[in-house]
Design an enzyme around this catalytic site. Structure first.
Site, PDB file in Angstrom:
ATOM      1  N   ILE A   1    -103.707 138.386  26.267  1.00 54.21           N
ATOM      2  CA  ILE A   1    -104.746 137.591  25.608  1.00 54.21           C
ATOM      3  C   ILE A   1    -104.132 136.377  24.914  1.00 54.21           C
ATOM      4  O   ILE A   1    -104.831 135.394  24.670  1.00 54.21           O
ATOM      5  CB  ILE A   1    -105.624 138.435  24.654  1.00 54.21           C
ATOM      6  CG1 ILE A   1    -104.819 139.149  23.583  1.00 54.21           C
ATOM      7  CG2 ILE A   1    -106.470 139.407  25.461  1.00 54.21           C
ATOM      8  CD1 ILE A   1    -105.665 139.918  22.555  1.00 54.21           C
ATOM      9  N   GLU A   2    -102.827 136.407  24.661  1.00 51.70           N
ATOM     10  CA  GLU A   2    -102.142 135.223  24.157  1.00 51.70           C
ATOM     11  C   GLU A   2    -102.246 134.082  25.162  1.00 51.70           C
ATOM     12  O   GLU A   2    -102.483 132.922  24.792  1.00 51.70           O
ATOM     13  CB  GLU A   2    -100.665 135.539  23.864  1.00 51.70           C
ATOM     14  CG  GLU A   2    -100.436 136.487  22.712  1.00 51.70           C
ATOM     15  CD  GLU A   2    -100.485 137.974  23.066  1.00 51.70           C
ATOM     16  OE1 GLU A   2    -100.017 138.783  22.251  1.00 51.70           O
ATOM     17  OE2 GLU A   2    -100.992 138.332  24.161  1.00 51.70           O
TER      18      GLU A   2
ATOM     19  N   TYR B   1    -121.741 121.964  21.580  1.00 49.62           N
ATOM     20  CA  TYR B   1    -121.412 123.392  21.518  1.00 49.62           C
ATOM     21  C   TYR B   1    -121.573 124.055  22.879  1.00 49.62           C
ATOM     22  O   TYR B   1    -120.782 124.927  23.240  1.00 49.62           O
ATOM     23  CB  TYR B   1    -122.283 124.138  20.508  1.00 49.62           C
ATOM     24  CG  TYR B   1    -122.632 123.369  19.260  1.00 49.62           C
ATOM     25  CD1 TYR B   1    -121.655 122.653  18.566  1.00 49.62           C
ATOM     26  CD2 TYR B   1    -123.923 123.366  18.770  1.00 49.62           C
ATOM     27  CE1 TYR B   1    -121.975 121.947  17.411  1.00 49.62           C
ATOM     28  CE2 TYR B   1    -124.246 122.664  17.616  1.00 49.62           C
ATOM     29  CZ  TYR B   1    -123.269 121.954  16.943  1.00 49.62           C
ATOM     30  OH  TYR B   1    -123.581 121.263  15.810  1.00 49.62           O
TER      31      TYR B   1
ATOM     32  N   LYS C   1    -110.173 141.669  21.980  1.00 55.92           N
ATOM     33  CA  LYS C   1    -110.156 142.636  23.086  1.00 55.92           C
ATOM     34  C   LYS C   1    -110.580 143.984  22.506  1.00 55.92           C
ATOM     35  O   LYS C   1    -109.751 144.774  22.044  1.00 55.92           O
ATOM     36  CB  LYS C   1    -108.752 142.700  23.692  1.00 55.92           C
ATOM     37  CG  LYS C   1    -108.633 143.556  24.927  1.00 55.92           C
ATOM     38  CD  LYS C   1    -107.216 143.430  25.497  1.00 55.92           C
ATOM     39  CE  LYS C   1    -107.069 144.231  26.768  1.00 55.92           C
ATOM     40  NZ  LYS C   1    -105.724 144.038  27.371  1.00 55.92           N
TER      41      LYS C   1
ATOM     42  N   GLU D   1    -107.037 147.948  34.060  1.00 58.37           N
ATOM     43  CA  GLU D   1    -107.649 146.725  33.534  1.00 58.37           C
ATOM     44  C   GLU D   1    -107.893 145.732  34.661  1.00 58.37           C
ATOM     45  O   GLU D   1    -108.922 145.055  34.686  1.00 58.37           O
ATOM     46  CB  GLU D   1    -106.761 146.095  32.457  1.00 58.37           C
ATOM     47  CG  GLU D   1    -106.699 146.900  31.178  1.00 58.37           C
ATOM     48  CD  GLU D   1    -105.711 146.314  30.190  1.00 58.37           C
ATOM     49  OE1 GLU D   1    -106.147 146.002  29.068  1.00 58.37           O
ATOM     50  OE2 GLU D   1    -104.522 146.161  30.542  1.00 58.37           O
TER      51      GLU D   1
END
Length: 121
Positions: A73-74, A54, A100, A22
């Site tokens: 990803i937290e 936005y 993910k 990764e």
């Protein structure tokens, strides 16, 4: 009254994750935002300056999510939520979802996600 600005699936390419592959190869992530704030003044006045842009939300999210490598990803979600609350004082609470889709899981799945909600105070 709770109003929302929703930004769906901001695509980013980054090298987040625990494995060496990764880190080396990277992958696509999607980040969605649900911002709660009072939009009544902006709506009644039809004044864009009284809302939250936005495009600026999207740019800030992309900047944070690609500035460095996160192991989880937290952590991506926490960094995005904290930055957006700091940079956009009109937002009362924010929910950040990080998807993910290519998670290295030894099963057939569409992906994994985390969703956090953070507010002021």
């Amino acid at each position: 009254m709770t109003d929302h600005i929703l930004v769906h699936r901001i695509a980013i390419y980054a090298h987040h994750g625990l494995t060496a592959e990764e880190a080396k190869l990277g992958q696509r992530f999607y980040i969605s935002l649900d911002c709660t704030l009072d939009l009544s003044v902006a709506g009644k006045a039809d004044d864009w300056d009284l809302s939250v842009c936005y495009a600026k939300l999207t740019a800030a999210t992309t900047r944070v999510a690609t500035a460095r490598r996160f192991m989880t990803i937290e952590a991506v979600a926490e960094a995005v939520a904290g930055t957006l609350l700091d940079e956009f004082p009109r937002i009362d609470t924010i929910t950040v979802q990080v998807d993910k889709p290519s998670a290295p899981v030894p099963a057939i799945i569409d992906g994994v996600s985390v969703r956090i909600t953070r507010g002021r105070g």
